[in-house]
Design a protein around this motif. Structure first.
Motif, PDB file in Angstrom:
ATOM      1  N   ARG A  67       3.345  -9.399  29.218  1.00  0.00           N
ATOM      2  CA  ARG A  67       4.060  -8.948  28.023  1.00  0.00           C
ATOM      3  C   ARG A  67       5.487  -8.530  28.380  1.00  0.00           C
ATOM      4  NH1 ARG A  67       2.203  -7.328  23.001  1.00  0.00           N
ATOM      5  NH2 ARG A  67       0.070  -7.586  23.738  1.00  0.00           N
ATOM      6  N   MET A  68       5.621  -7.832  29.510  1.00  0.00           N
ATOM      7  CA  MET A  68       6.959  -7.450  29.969  1.00  0.00           C
ATOM      8  C   MET A  68       7.799  -8.689  30.267  1.00  0.00           C
ATOM      9  SD  MET A  68       9.107  -4.981  31.187  1.00  0.00           S
ATOM     10  CE  MET A  68       8.364  -3.561  32.004  1.00  0.00           C
ATOM     11  N   ALA A  69       7.190  -9.704  30.904  1.00  0.00           N
ATOM     12  CA  ALA A  69       7.929 -10.925  31.229  1.00  0.00           C
ATOM     13  C   ALA A  69       8.411 -11.627  29.960  1.00  0.00           C
ATOM     14  CB  ALA A  69       7.049 -11.853  32.060  1.00  0.00           C
ATOM     15  N   ARG A  70       7.553 -11.686  28.930  1.00  0.00           N
ATOM     16  CA  ARG A  70       7.972 -12.325  27.675  1.00  0.00           C
ATOM     17  C   ARG A  70       9.123 -11.559  27.045  1.00  0.00           C
ATOM     18  NH1 ARG A  70       2.324 -12.847  26.974  1.00  0.00           N
ATOM     19  NH2 ARG A  70       2.290 -11.027  25.611  1.00  0.00           N
ATOM     20  N   ARG A  71       9.035 -10.231  27.070  1.00  0.00           N
ATOM     21  CA  ARG A  71      10.098  -9.428  26.459  1.00  0.00           C
ATOM     22  C   ARG A  71      11.410  -9.610  27.210  1.00  0.00           C
ATOM     23  NH1 ARG A  71      11.300  -4.062  24.643  1.00  0.00           N
ATOM     24  NH2 ARG A  71      13.094  -4.454  23.281  1.00  0.00           N
ATOM     25  N   VAL A  72      11.362  -9.624  28.524  1.00  0.00           N
ATOM     26  CA  VAL A  72      12.584  -9.801  29.317  1.00  0.00           C
ATOM     27  C   VAL A  72      13.187 -11.180  29.057  1.00  0.00           C
ATOM     28  CG1 VAL A  72      13.442 -10.063  31.675  1.00  0.00           C
ATOM     29  CG2 VAL A  72      11.952  -8.143  31.104  1.00  0.00           C
ATOM     30  N   ARG A  73      12.339 -12.188  28.962  1.00  0.00           N
ATOM     31  CA  ARG A  73      12.830 -13.538  28.704  1.00  0.00           C
ATOM     32  C   ARG A  73      13.509 -13.603  27.330  1.00  0.00           C
ATOM     33  NH1 ARG A  73       8.419 -15.693  29.727  1.00  0.00           N
ATOM     34  NH2 ARG A  73       8.775 -16.085  31.943  1.00  0.00           N
ATOM     35  N   ASP A  74      12.899 -12.971  26.330  1.00  0.00           N
ATOM     36  CA  ASP A  74      13.491 -12.960  24.988  1.00  0.00           C
ATOM     37  C   ASP A  74      14.829 -12.210  24.987  1.00  0.00           C
ATOM     38  OD1 ASP A  74      11.307 -14.338  24.079  1.00  0.00           O
ATOM     39  OD2 ASP A  74      10.272 -12.568  23.280  1.00  0.00           O
TER      40      ASP A  74
ATOM     41  N   GLY B  38      12.137   7.343  27.426  1.00  0.00           N
ATOM     42  CA  GLY B  38      12.767   7.173  26.119  1.00  0.00           C
ATOM     43  C   GLY B  38      13.676   5.978  26.030  1.00  0.00           C
ATOM     44  N   THR B  39      14.163   5.487  27.131  1.00  0.00           N
ATOM     45  CA  THR B  39      15.011   4.300  27.094  1.00  0.00           C
ATOM     46  C   THR B  39      14.146   3.062  26.952  1.00  0.00           C
ATOM     47  OG1 THR B  39      14.981   4.209  29.508  1.00  0.00           O
ATOM     48  CG2 THR B  39      16.835   5.336  28.474  1.00  0.00           C
ATOM     49  N   ASP B  40      14.719   2.046  26.332  1.00  0.00           N
ATOM     50  CA  ASP B  40      14.021   0.765  26.195  1.00  0.00           C
ATOM     51  C   ASP B  40      14.113   0.052  27.535  1.00  0.00           C
ATOM     52  OD1 ASP B  40      13.055  -1.725  25.565  1.00  0.00           O
ATOM     53  OD2 ASP B  40      14.116  -1.881  23.666  1.00  0.00           O
ATOM     54  N   PHE B  41      13.076   0.161  28.355  1.00  0.00           N
ATOM     55  CA  PHE B  41      13.154  -0.289  29.742  1.00  0.00           C
ATOM     56  C   PHE B  41      13.510  -1.767  29.863  1.00  0.00           C
ATOM     57  CE2 PHE B  41      11.465  -1.934  33.703  1.00  0.00           C
ATOM     58  CZ  PHE B  41      11.939  -1.019  34.632  1.00  0.00           C
ATOM     59  N   PRO B  42      12.831  -2.702  29.180  1.00  0.00           N
ATOM     60  CA  PRO B  42      13.211  -4.110  29.332  1.00  0.00           C
ATOM     61  C   PRO B  42      14.658  -4.373  28.916  1.00  0.00           C
ATOM     62  CG  PRO B  42      11.063  -3.918  28.303  1.00  0.00           C
ATOM     63  CD  PRO B  42      11.653  -2.551  28.307  1.00  0.00           C
ATOM     64  N   ALA B  43      15.092  -3.741  27.809  1.00  0.00           N
ATOM     65  CA  ALA B  43      16.462  -3.969  27.344  1.00  0.00           C
ATOM     66  C   ALA B  43      17.471  -3.451  28.356  1.00  0.00           C
ATOM     67  CB  ALA B  43      16.671  -3.297  25.992  1.00  0.00           C
ATOM     68  N   GLU B  44      17.233  -2.264  28.889  1.00  0.00           N
ATOM     69  CA  GLU B  44      18.157  -1.705  29.879  1.00  0.00           C
ATOM     70  C   GLU B  44      18.108  -2.478  31.185  1.00  0.00           C
ATOM     71  OE1 GLU B  44      20.383   0.621  29.262  1.00  0.00           O
ATOM     72  OE2 GLU B  44      19.674   0.682  27.192  1.00  0.00           O
ATOM     73  N   LEU B  45      16.960  -2.975  31.555  1.00  0.00           N
ATOM     74  CA  LEU B  45      16.848  -3.793  32.764  1.00  0.00           C
ATOM     75  C   LEU B  45      17.719  -5.032  32.649  1.00  0.00           C
ATOM     76  CD1 LEU B  45      15.453  -4.735  35.434  1.00  0.00           C
ATOM     77  CD2 LEU B  45      13.665  -5.736  33.993  1.00  0.00           C
TER      78      LEU B  45
END
Length: 986
Positions: free
Chosen positions: A49-56, A15-22
């Motif tokens: 896709r995860m890498a792009r989200r983390v970078r953003d 339920g947590t936004d994993f990239p945001a919490e990371l």
């Protein structure tokens, strides 16, 4: 950043936004470090896709140094590792297909040749898995299969031969494993002192788990796991010790990983203290997903759950009547979210559902951001290439020709307009007069008879499609070259060069890339028949996807389960929650069964179910969730997804926590959306008031008498009685039904052929002939006529067998009354004085009996009409007798008729004979006069489907009469049509 003496295994709950919490957790841990320290952090992520989200997300926190973001799948790309170049996957599969083809030649009962590439693909996947999991060919060879069926012994023998041939280090999986091993050795000798993190992976693959073990051994190495269920008690973790029973549990991968790392699940700590959106709902879902052997804990832990209506207040359950209704309800939810500015996502593995939702959203001009794109096989270039491949090695049929000619990419150059016009004319010709299997000479003959400029176009088609059915077994190189040449020629049309629009736009570029890859690897493919090439091409193109550049709605998304792991949304819709879709049933493995996989330490089929269950557990923990399924699909009732079933059963069994009440509330919220979807499909008040949109009445048009047919055949009198509207449509409106696009042998064709055979048999009868000779001559004539008149080999064989079976019955009836067949030079016709109407037609056969009277015969390939049917409807021979009696056959003059006979040549082999009397002839003459007199009045309408023999019978003009909007029990509504001349009889 970490204390090297502590366990550095972290996780975030579902339920947590994993990239945001990371990102937030990493920034917090690096807050005390100098800014440049962040640049020394290395993070391995599982998807681009995860890498792009983390970078953003890092960019959203302001200007700062970024960590090194690497993909787990890119480890083998490190040039310092000096690994061998990768062998293209297609080449490997083509090589395996050649070996499997030899296996199927030796053991044809193992699998059909149509499955050749699918078998090669599954074998290549098995080899990849063996390399990824570190399982050698010797391990497979050493398996004990003495207790298994013979099939598994044969596959093991084949694998023992094949596996060593592909055990080199050139495949992607083997390179990945070598890269991890080299990296682990490098770290062991010189461990990096800067933080190294692996985030977002569950370690379900052996190579990834090996890297995770290497990272945890580093001084500053750490793992951040996604969707870890902190609510799972120790007893449940302990019960997951057997993969055969626990592999399909969403948390099993973490239990397996902790075993590899020699820690307990309790040693895993939260990466951040952020609570999930609804912890109470997470507890409910966690309990519902307990492994099957410990579901008895529902009774123990269920009463300890919080109040369920409160825990499920943001859960909605939609149970739609059909996938279409489900898609419409989902579209309405997404429309509301778009209007409210809510970030919403549909998560489903069902691509059919996602396409239906996209189509439903189009009515509001909402284009969702679909992460999966569109299947290449369903794009315009993909369909075109598939149609072109279907022409190879096959006799050209009318429907396959028109299919390719009507495609929007055919002749997509400068001559598209004339091409469409000529295609329309050709279609009318083929559907009126055939042939079912057109050839180049047929096209040229048709074009030569026309006055327009059709000949160059027909010549182009004849040249392009020539000899496509004569393709022998040949190399894959030749197949690919001809397929591309044929496709480009059809797309170019009459233009002197180019390939039309075939390779344009995103889909065309993807299709061209596929053809070029196939051409590049074709030398490794051996030889193929045209059918095997089509199967290969279909398998390849079905795996392709097209992502077209579109301006999608920023807040409306459609995700697959993989994309959903790295994204966050306020509203999540889990669509297609039916068993077989979510989770998808494991693919059958033709090489190793479940027990053999377990012994070899390979992945079990339940692994994919467990990963899907983990995706489900993470997605259902979102802030607001809608669960959706269709109760029935196009074939049968569906079964709810096992996870949804568990959730409903658990809630239904907890009345003390108000579970049934909570479940009903979830369904009630879903029913509201279903009601809205149904209301959307209902006509508005304005539409109800519009007379054009009201259901049609049963028609009985009343055209002017002058427009009514002045003559009808014997067979059409029955049609006039049974379905007058068909007479109106055919002879007044002059609408003639066309043959179906896909032509098949039907009862009408069989009847025409049988009548032709019998007519030739009678006309060529020698003076003296024995019954055996007559039978042999009949069958010889049947073969000749069938070969000449029927282009369908299977139908020829079947119909010849039926004629053979009916031959004795026919010969018995032929000699029964000792009649002499009469040959008529002119068709019978009788004017119905004083009416301006002519009845015409000739029976199948007229015999002169020894006493000089006539015997009229009609052959039926189906059942012969009974006497009661003849009295009311089937009047063909009775009216023919009236014609003969009144001199309607000019060659015979007025002749007495002794009897009429309907001879059935079908399975029943019945004969219905009627003796003719003067009273019978007078009765039917008067009835005929009354019938025609009535239809020569303006007040008599041509009622649709007036008295059909079977109400289920489909008429040629049912669509024109709008049958279905009215029923057979409805009264016909007469309506005058056409001009109204003066002095016309009423």
């Amino acid at each position: 950043m970490f204390n090297p003496d502590t366990t550095r295994i972290f996780a975030l709950p579902p339920g947590t936004d994993f990239p945001a919490e990371l990102v937030a957790g990493l920034i917090e841990r690096m807050a005390a470090q100098p800014p440049q320290a962040m640049a020394r952090v290395t993070i391995y992520l599982n998807t681009a896709r995860m890498a792009r989200r983390v970078r953003d997300l890092f960019a959203s926190h302001g200007a700062r140094f970024l960590p090194r973001l690497l993909l787990l799948s890119d480890l083998a790309k490190d040039p310092s590792l000096k690994l061998a170049p990768t062998i293209p996957p297609l080449r490997r599969r083509l090589q395996m297909a050649e070996l499997i083809a030899k296996l199927l030649d030796a053991q044809p009962d193992l699998a059909p040749r149509a499955a050749l590439y699918d078998l090669a693909d599954s074998l290549a996947n098995l080899m990849d898995e063996m390399q990824g999991e570190g399982v050698s060919a010797e391990t497979i060879a050493a398996l004990d299969v003495s207790t298994h069926s013979k099939h598994w012994e044969r596959t093991q023998t084949f694998l023992r031969i094949v596996a060593p041939l592909f055990s080199d280090a050139a495949d992607a999986e083997s390179r990945q494993r070598l890269a991890v091993q080299q990296l682990a050795q490098r770290w062991q000798s010189a461990p990096p002192q800067n933080p190294v993190l692996i985030a977002g992976s569950t370690g379900s693959r052996g190579t990834t788990a090996l890297l995770m073990q290497a990272v945890t051994a580093l001084p500053q190495g750490a793992l951040i796991l996604p969707g870890f269920d902190f609510d799972t008690p120790p007893s449940v973790w302990q019960a997951m010790d057997d993969a055969l029973t626990a592999e399909d549990h969403p948390q099993y991968r973490f239990r397996h990983l902790t075993d590899l790392l020699h820690i307990l699940p309790s040693n895993i700590k939260p990466w951040r203290d952020t609570a999930p959106p609804d912890p109470n709902r997470n507890r409910l879902i966690s309990l519902s997903l307990r492994p099957a052997p410990v579901t008895d804990q529902w009774l123990v832990e269920g009463p300890a759950l919080p109040d369920l209506p409160r825990a499920t207040e943001n859960l909605t359950l939609i149970e739609a009547a059909s996938p279409r209704v489900e898609a419409l309800a989902i579209a309405m939810i997404l429309r509301e979210a778009a209007e409210a500015g809510t970030k919403a996502a549909l998560i489903t593995p069902d691509r059919n559902l996602s396409r239906q939702v996209t189509a439903a959203l189009d009515r509001w001009a909402i284009l969702p951001d679909d992460s999966a794109g569109r299947p290449l096989a369903l794009s315009a270039p993909g369909r075109f290439l598939r149609h072109a491949a279907a022409l190879l090695g096959q006799r050209l049929t009318a429907d396959s020709l028109l299919t390719i000619l009507k495609h929007p990419l055919t002749a997509s150059g400068t001559a598209r307009g004339p091409h469409l016009l000529l295609t329309r004319y050709l279609e009318l010709k083929l559907r009126k007069t055939g042939p079912a299997f057109p050839t180049g000479s047929d096209l040229l003959e048709w074009a030569a008879a026309r006055t327009d400029n059709a000949l160059p176009w027909a010549q182009f088609l004849a040249d392009t499609l020539q000899d496509l059915d004569q393709i022998p077994r040949r190399t894959l190189v030749d197949h690919v070259a001809q397929h591309r040449t044929l496709s480009e020629a059809l797309a170019r049309g009459l233009d002197p060069s180019g390939s039309g629009d075939l390779w344009n736009k995103a889909a065309g570029i993807e299709a061209l890339a596929l053809m070029e890859i196939l051409a590049a690897e074709a030398p490794h493919g051996g030889s193929f028949t045209a059918t095997e090439y089509r199967d290969l091409f279909e398998a390849l193109i079905n795996k392709g996807e097209v992502r077209e550049p579109v301006q999608a709605h920023p807040n409306i998304m459609i995700w697959g389960t993989l994309e959903a792991r790295v994204q966050g949304a306020d509203l999540v819709i889990l669509g297609g929650l039916n068993d077989g879709l979510w989770p998808k049933l494991p693919e059958p493995d033709p090489w190793l069964n479940r027990a053999m996989r377990k012994k070899a330490a390979l992945l079990l089929p339940e692994r994919q179910i467990g990963l899907s269950a983990h995706d489900y557990q993470q997605a259902i923990a979102a802030p607001r969730v809608i669960l959706s399924r269709a109760v029935r699909n196009a074939e049968a009732e569906t079964v709810p997804s096992r996870w949804l079933n568990r959730l409903m059963n658990l809630m239904d069994g907890l009345p003390q926590r108000r579970g049934p009440e909570a479940l009903q509330a979830m369904k009630a919220r879903g029913t509201q959306w279903l009601n809205l979807a149904r209301a959307l499909e209902q006509p508005t008040a304005a539409q109800h008031a519009d007379p054009r949109l009201r259901p049609a009445k049963r028609p009985a048009p009343q055209p002017p008498v002058a427009a009514r047919p002045p003559k009808l055949s014997l067979t059409n009198i029955e049609r006039l009685i049974r379905d007058p509207y068909a007479i109106y449509a055919r002879y007044i409106l002059r609408l003639h039904p066309l043959d179906p696009l896909h032509q098949t042998p039907d009862a009408r064709d069989r009847g025409i052929i049988v009548h032709e055979v019998l007519e030739r048999f009678v006309k060529t009868r020698p003076e003296a002939e024995t019954r055996a000779e007559a039978r042999a001559r009949l069958l010889t004539l049947a073969r000749e006529v069938l070969l000449l008149e029927s282009p369908f080999p299977a139908a020829r064989a079947l119909w010849l067998a039926k004629i053979d079976r009916a031959a004795d019955h026919f010969l018995t009836q032929d000699a029964k009354h000792s009649g002499t067949p009469l040959a008529l030079e002119t068709k019978g016709a009788l004017k119905l004085d004083p009416l301006d109407f002519t009845l015409f037609g000739t029976p199948d056969r007229i015999d002169r009996l020894p006493d000089g009277s006539l015997h009229l015969i009609d052959y039926k390939t189906g059942a012969a009409p009974k006497a009661t049917q003849q009295k009311q409807y089937a009047k063909q021979l009775l009216l023919a007798a009236v014609m003969a009696d009144r001199g309607g056959f000019a060659d015979l003059g007025p002749s007495a008729v002794a009897k009429i006979s309907y001879i059935g040549l079908g399975t029943s082999e019945d004969v219905v004979e009627t003796d003719i009397t003067e009273a019978l002839l007078t009765e039917h003459w008067e009835k005929l006069l009354n019938l025609i007199t009535r239809y020569l009045r303006r007040s008599t309408g041509y009622t649709a489907r007036r008295a059909l023999f079977e109400t289920r019978h489909a008429g040629d003009y049912d669509h024109l009469s709008r049958f279905g909007e009215w029923e057979m029990s409805d009264r016909a509504v007469p309506e005058q049509v056409g001009p109204e001349p003066v002095g016309e009889p009423e």
